[in-house]
Write a protein that holds these residues in place. Structure first.
Motif, PDB file in Angstrom:
ATOM      1  N   MET A   1      99.740 -32.481  55.218  1.00 29.80           N
ATOM      2  CA  MET A   1     101.136 -32.306  54.850  1.00 29.80           C
ATOM      3  C   MET A   1     102.022 -33.347  55.537  1.00 29.80           C
ATOM      4  O   MET A   1     102.895 -33.934  54.917  1.00 29.80           O
ATOM      5  CB  MET A   1     101.573 -30.881  55.214  1.00 29.80           C
ATOM      6  CG  MET A   1     103.001 -30.586  54.897  1.00 29.80           C
ATOM      7  SD  MET A   1     103.223 -30.358  53.145  1.00 29.80           S
ATOM      8  CE  MET A   1     104.822 -29.683  53.109  1.00 29.80           C
ATOM      9  N   SER A   2     101.794 -33.554  56.826  1.00 25.57           N
ATOM     10  CA  SER A   2     102.591 -34.508  57.576  1.00 25.57           C
ATOM     11  C   SER A   2     102.423 -35.928  57.041  1.00 25.57           C
ATOM     12  O   SER A   2     103.385 -36.690  56.987  1.00 25.57           O
ATOM     13  CB  SER A   2     102.195 -34.458  59.054  1.00 25.57           C
ATOM     14  OG  SER A   2     102.905 -35.417  59.777  1.00 25.57           O
ATOM     15  N   ALA A   3     101.205 -36.289  56.649  1.00 20.22           N
ATOM     16  CA  ALA A   3     100.960 -37.628  56.112  1.00 20.22           C
ATOM     17  C   ALA A   3     101.714 -37.840  54.807  1.00 20.22           C
ATOM     18  O   ALA A   3     102.243 -38.924  54.551  1.00 20.22           O
ATOM     19  CB  ALA A   3      99.466 -37.851  55.901  1.00 20.22           C
ATOM     20  N   ARG A   4     101.790 -36.797  53.979  1.00 23.76           N
ATOM     21  CA  ARG A   4     102.537 -36.905  52.716  1.00 23.76           C
ATOM     22  C   ARG A   4     104.027 -37.094  52.977  1.00 23.76           C
ATOM     23  O   ARG A   4     104.682 -37.888  52.311  1.00 23.76           O
ATOM     24  CB  ARG A   4     102.319 -35.658  51.858  1.00 23.76           C
ATOM     25  CG  ARG A   4     100.974 -35.578  51.237  1.00 23.76           C
ATOM     26  CD  ARG A   4     100.899 -34.407  50.320  1.00 23.76           C
ATOM     27  NE  ARG A   4      99.512 -34.123  50.003  1.00 23.76           N
ATOM     28  CZ  ARG A   4      99.094 -32.991  49.503  1.00 23.76           C
ATOM     29  NH1 ARG A   4      99.952 -32.019  49.257  1.00 23.76           N
ATOM     30  NH2 ARG A   4      97.826 -32.816  49.231  1.00 23.76           N
ATOM     31  N   LEU A   5     104.536 -36.344  53.943  1.00 21.83           N
ATOM     32  CA  LEU A   5     105.959 -36.491  54.274  1.00 21.83           C
ATOM     33  C   LEU A   5     106.235 -37.871  54.852  1.00 21.83           C
ATOM     34  O   LEU A   5     107.248 -38.488  54.532  1.00 21.83           O
ATOM     35  CB  LEU A   5     106.384 -35.410  55.263  1.00 21.83           C
ATOM     36  CG  LEU A   5     106.493 -33.995  54.697  1.00 21.83           C
ATOM     37  CD1 LEU A   5     106.822 -33.009  55.807  1.00 21.83           C
ATOM     38  CD2 LEU A   5     107.532 -33.917  53.607  1.00 21.83           C
ATOM     39  N   ASN A   6     105.355 -38.357  55.713  1.00 21.84           N
ATOM     40  CA  ASN A   6     105.551 -39.682  56.294  1.00 21.84           C
ATOM     41  C   ASN A   6     105.521 -40.770  55.235  1.00 21.84           C
ATOM     42  O   ASN A   6     106.269 -41.742  55.320  1.00 21.84           O
ATOM     43  CB  ASN A   6     104.497 -39.960  57.368  1.00 21.84           C
ATOM     44  CG  ASN A   6     104.752 -39.174  58.624  1.00 21.84           C
ATOM     45  OD1 ASN A   6     105.848 -38.676  58.844  1.00 21.84           O
ATOM     46  ND2 ASN A   6     103.730 -39.041  59.455  1.00 21.84           N
ATOM     47  N   SER A   7     104.668 -40.630  54.222  1.00 22.20           N
ATOM     48  CA  SER A   7     104.603 -41.650  53.173  1.00 22.20           C
ATOM     49  C   SER A   7     105.845 -41.636  52.287  1.00 22.20           C
ATOM     50  O   SER A   7     106.186 -42.647  51.676  1.00 22.20           O
ATOM     51  CB  SER A   7     103.342 -41.476  52.333  1.00 22.20           C
ATOM     52  OG  SER A   7     103.388 -40.267  51.593  1.00 22.20           O
ATOM     53  N   ALA A   8     106.534 -40.516  52.245  1.00 22.67           N
ATOM     54  CA  ALA A   8     107.759 -40.410  51.438  1.00 22.67           C
ATOM     55  C   ALA A   8     109.008 -40.821  52.220  1.00 22.67           C
ATOM     56  O   ALA A   8     110.083 -40.952  51.632  1.00 22.67           O
ATOM     57  CB  ALA A   8     107.924 -38.988  50.920  1.00 22.67           C
ATOM     58  N   GLN A   9     108.867 -41.050  53.509  1.00 25.23           N
ATOM     59  CA  GLN A   9     110.028 -41.339  54.349  1.00 25.23           C
ATOM     60  C   GLN A   9     110.865 -42.522  53.873  1.00 25.23           C
ATOM     61  O   GLN A   9     112.093 -42.418  53.818  1.00 25.23           O
ATOM     62  CB  GLN A   9     109.591 -41.546  55.795  1.00 25.23           C
ATOM     63  CG  GLN A   9     110.751 -41.755  56.738  1.00 25.23           C
ATOM     64  CD  GLN A   9     110.300 -41.876  58.184  1.00 25.23           C
ATOM     65  OE1 GLN A   9     109.116 -41.865  58.480  1.00 25.23           O
ATOM     66  NE2 GLN A   9     111.257 -42.002  59.067  1.00 25.23           N
TER      67      GLN A   9
END
Length: 152
Positions: A1-9
């Motif tokens: 989940m965190s990786a997906r949010l980081n890629s959308a930053q």
């Protein structure tokens, strides 16, 4: 989940930048041209050219808001915009009360901090800053590739 949010930053920063820039530019356009309801407190009118500090603030709002919206010179434009809103808060609103809710300075305080954040984050994705930075990098690499000797 965190990786997906980081890629959308970068896209979240870009959306934030676009919205904040648009709203700031609209304030400037309203004050300078009487559109979108006109200058605050003028019932649809404009601020007289050269009036200190209102007219200068409106020019900064329109120009810096447009630059931030486009993501062009984002950090410099955001720095100037943040400073102008800090000036507005401390010289216009602060004398009417300590807290923004008391002195009507909520917009100035929020714009000041939003632009300060953009000074440090940059334009994010979808900004002209990135387009020109990518083009500049490609231009810098191209001459080096042309000068390299061809192995036979």
């Amino acid at each position: 989940m965190s990786a997906r949010l980081n890629s959308a930053q970068p896209y979240a920063v870009a959306l934030f930048r676009i919205v904040v820039g648009l709203l700031f530019a609209c304030h400037g356009a309203a004050s300078l041209f009487g559109v979108l309801g006109g200058a605050a407190g003028s019932k649809g009118g404009t601020i007289d050219a050269g009036t200190w500090p209102g007219w200068y603030a409106a020019v900064i709002q329109l120009v810096c808001g447009s630059l931030v919206l486009l993501g062009l010179g984002t950090r410099a434009a955001a720095f100037l915009a943040s400073g102008s809103m800090a000036y507005a808060y401390f010289n216009v609103h602060q004398s009417m009360g300590l807290f923004p809710m008391e002195n009507g300075g909520e917009a100035s305080a929020m714009f000041c901090w939003a632009f300060l954040l953009l000074v440090f984050t940059g334009s994010g994705a979808l900004g002209l800053d990135r387009l020109f930075a990518g083009r500049r990098t490609a231009d810098e690499q191209e001459p080096a590739a042309q000068k390299a000797p061809v192995a036979a």
